[in-house]
Design a protein around this motif. Structure first.
Motif, PDB file in Angstrom:
ATOM      1  N   ASP A 298       7.648   6.267  -9.177  1.00 54.22           N
ATOM      2  CA  ASP A 298       7.131   5.057  -9.819  1.00 54.22           C
ATOM      3  C   ASP A 298       7.412   3.852  -8.940  1.00 54.22           C
ATOM      4  N   VAL A 299       6.525   2.836  -9.062  1.00 53.53           N
ATOM      5  CA  VAL A 299       6.698   1.552  -8.380  1.00 53.53           C
ATOM      6  C   VAL A 299       6.453   0.462  -9.417  1.00 53.53           C
ATOM      7  N   TRP A 300       7.422  -0.422  -9.586  1.00 55.33           N
ATOM      8  CA  TRP A 300       7.241  -1.535 -10.510  1.00 55.33           C
ATOM      9  C   TRP A 300       8.051  -2.725 -10.000  1.00 55.33           C
ATOM     10  N   GLY A 301       7.404  -3.891 -10.014  1.00 55.81           N
ATOM     11  CA  GLY A 301       8.086  -5.111  -9.575  1.00 55.81           C
ATOM     12  C   GLY A 301       8.582  -4.969  -8.147  1.00 55.81           C
ATOM     13  N   ASN A 303      10.917  -2.641  -7.363  1.00 47.66           N
ATOM     14  CA  ASN A 303      11.673  -1.399  -7.444  1.00 47.66           C
ATOM     15  C   ASN A 303      10.796  -0.184  -7.179  1.00 47.66           C
ATOM     16  N   VAL A 304      11.468   0.893  -6.686  1.00 47.09           N
ATOM     17  CA  VAL A 304      10.806   2.178  -6.427  1.00 47.09           C
ATOM     18  C   VAL A 304      11.738   3.281  -6.920  1.00 47.09           C
ATOM     19  N   THR A 347      16.972   4.902  -7.476  1.00 47.58           N
ATOM     20  CA  THR A 347      16.079   3.744  -7.585  1.00 47.58           C
ATOM     21  C   THR A 347      16.410   2.774  -6.466  1.00 47.58           C
ATOM     22  N   SER A 349      15.896  -0.952  -5.017  1.00 44.39           N
ATOM     23  CA  SER A 349      15.540  -2.269  -5.543  1.00 44.39           C
ATOM     24  C   SER A 349      15.529  -3.309  -4.422  1.00 44.39           C
ATOM     25  N   ILE A 382       4.378  -3.291  -2.517  1.00 43.65           N
ATOM     26  CA  ILE A 382       4.986  -4.212  -3.474  1.00 43.65           C
ATOM     27  C   ILE A 382       4.044  -5.412  -3.627  1.00 43.65           C
ATOM     28  N   GLU A 383       3.356  -5.488  -4.739  1.00 43.86           N
ATOM     29  CA  GLU A 383       2.404  -6.560  -4.979  1.00 43.86           C
ATOM     30  C   GLU A 383       3.038  -7.650  -5.834  1.00 43.86           C
ATOM     31  N   THR A 385       2.895  -9.961  -8.780  1.00 47.81           N
ATOM     32  CA  THR A 385       2.260  -9.932 -10.103  1.00 47.81           C
ATOM     33  C   THR A 385       2.289 -11.325 -10.712  1.00 47.81           C
ATOM     34  N   THR A 387       2.042 -13.616 -13.949  1.00 48.87           N
ATOM     35  CA  THR A 387       2.287 -13.541 -15.390  1.00 48.87           C
ATOM     36  C   THR A 387       2.173 -14.928 -15.984  1.00 48.87           C
TER      37      THR A 387
END
Length: 496
Positions: A298-301, A303-304, A347, A349, A382-383, A385, A387
């Motif tokens: 997974d990739v979010w924010g 973090n991987v 993970t 970060s 890493i994009e 985002t 908000t």
């Protein structure tokens, strides 16, 4: 016996208590039959009732010259019936752990343990037997059984080879003998065998594949002891392992170690049955294989998340952990993100926005990192985002409330010249205006009265009241939604 016609010659008259001479008994008259044999010496011989007693024997006590007749002989008691035979006792079991403790030029000392079964009557002792090598003539070394479990056989010839066995003996017989497996050579042992294992060899001896294994283990013993090496109770492979023995040490040498050389080796130093043993544990290791099935989960924010499985080959050593590295496509260099990760997932970060990363994982054991690493098939971008902040809508509550007294005034009695206070509490929104009145007349700026309100608590101080200040006091609260009032009676008494 029937009485004789002629009386037997009486014993010579002597004083009582004297011992008569031993004389043969006189023969009876010719015309009368012979009397039967006398009973045993322990019984008194019988005599006729009217005749004097015969001459006593040496064992018998002399009778008086003229005495009463002797009583008749009592019949012999019948023989007792034979008792039933007791069950035969069983012989004991064989002695245990027969071993040679010491050998000298003319003796050998043996030790053993008591048998498991000794029988009901218990052990009478042990019998030690010896036999020269090549002969079947066993001879006992001790004359009588003994109970000690240690015995020294003396008087042996120097240079003889003897077989030894020990039997346990009880009332039921001798046990099956316990026999030494090898004959004992009788020669002087000046020093018992002893292995001096170096401290660094008392724990697992670790080497890498391809390294040389060269160990020297000293020992002692006189005369020259026999040195025996085994691995798992089997002889060593002399094509790969070289053993060189001297008078004081043994050298274990392998030119290039392989993983198959790992295992437990046993060293035995022996002199005529006396021996000492030591165990050597060798572990030959190499770098492990890479992890398996590395995935970018997974990739979010920033973090991987990564996952993988342990390697197929651990290099004959326990896996200490994993090293995770990351690489930015812009620079192409690898940087360590985690060291000695003990789990098979992690993970990563604090990655930089806008960069694209690759990841790889190494396995680590006591030999070091694996030669190859597992690399992720995909990359992580890493994009940034965007908000939009949307504040939470909070419903508006109607807080408007007309005045309401939650604590009324209470009647008070005070003494002239002593200041007093009146208290009450009120609630309302907007905050109500407080008006104090005396006898329905509003109290304005009068230094005698001090009015205050704080957190809904209303107070009125009356300084040094006089009887004229007594009366009905009223507190009124007013706001745009309404008004409320409370009152009380104040009574001022003169001083006594």
């Amino acid at each position: 016996a029937p009485p004789a016609k002629d009386p037997a010659p009486a014993a010579s008259k002597k004083e009582p208590g004297t011992t008569p001479k031993e004389e043969p008994a006189p023969a009876p008259a010719a015309e009368k039959p012979l009397a039967p044999e006398h009973p045993p010496a322990t019984e008194q011989p019988t005599a006729p009732a009217d005749e004097p007693a015969p001459v006593p024997t040496a064992e018998a006590t002399p009778a008086p010259e003229e005495g009463p007749p002797a009583p008749p002989a009592e019949p012999q008691a019948p023989a007792p019936e034979p008792k039933p035979e007791k069950p035969k006792a069983e012989p004991p079991s064989s002695p245990l752990s027969l071993a040679v403790e010491e050998v000298s030029e003319k003796s050998v000392t043996l030790t053993w343990k008591a048998p498991e079964q000794t029988g009901r009557s218990g052990l009478d002792g042990y019998i030690v037997e010896i036999c020269k090598d090549g002969s079947a003539d066993w001879k006992s070394a001790n004359e009588e059984p003994f109970l000690s479990t240690r015995y020294t056989i003396q008087g042996l010839g120097s240079g003889d080879k003897i077989h030894v066995r020990v039997k346990a003996v009880n009332a039921g017989g001798a046990s099956v003998p316990a026999t030494l497996e090898q004959p004992v050579l009788i020669r002087e042992i000046l020093q018992l065998p002893k292995i001096r294992m170096p401290r660094h060899l008392r724990q697992t001896y670790v080497r890498h594949v391809g390294d040389a294994v060269n160990m020297m283990i000293p020992f002692q013993g006189k005369p020259q002891p026999e040195v025996i090496w085994t691995k798992s109770d089997q002889p060593l492979d002399t094509s790969r392992i070289n053993i060189r023995n001297t008078e004081k040490d043994t050298i274990f040498y392998i030119r290039k170690a392989q993983r198959s050389d790992s295992g437990k080796y046993e060293l035995t130093v022996r002199i005529n049955g006396a021996e000492d043993k030591a165990t050597l544990d060798i572990q030959v290791i190499e770098p492990p294989g890479p992890p398996q099935n590395l995935k970018l989960v997974d990739v979010w924010g920033f973090n991987v998340a990564l996952e993988w499985t342990p390697p197929v080959d651990n290099g004959n050593s326990e896996i200490k952990g994993y090293v995770v590295q990351k690489s930015d496509k812009k620079s192409g260099k690898w940087f360590t993100a985690l060291e000695r990760c003990t789990r098979t997932s992690c993970t990563i970060s604090d990655l930089i926005i806008g960069n694209t990363y690759s990841f790889r994982v190494f396995t680590e054991n006591a030999c070091g990192l694996s030669e190859k690493a597992a690399v992720t098939s995909g990359v992580a971008h890493i994009e940034k985002t965007k908000t939009a902040y949307q504040p939470e809508k909070i419903p508006q509550w109607d807080m408007m409330e007309p005045p309401k007294f939650t604590q009324p005034l209470t009647d008070r009695t005070t003494t002239r010249g002593y200041s007093t206070h009146l208290f009450c509490s009120v609630r309302g929104f907007p905050q109500p205006k407080i008006i104090w009145m005396k006898n329905q007349m509003e109290i304005r700026e009068d230094p005698k009265y001090i009015a205050m309100i704080e957190q809904g608590i209303c107070s009125l101080q009356i300084r040094k009241p006089s009887p004229f200040d007594g009366g009905i006091y009223t507190c009124k609260a007013v706001n745009p939604l309404g008004e409320a009032s409370v009152d009380c009676k104040l009574d001022v008494k003169g001083k006594i």
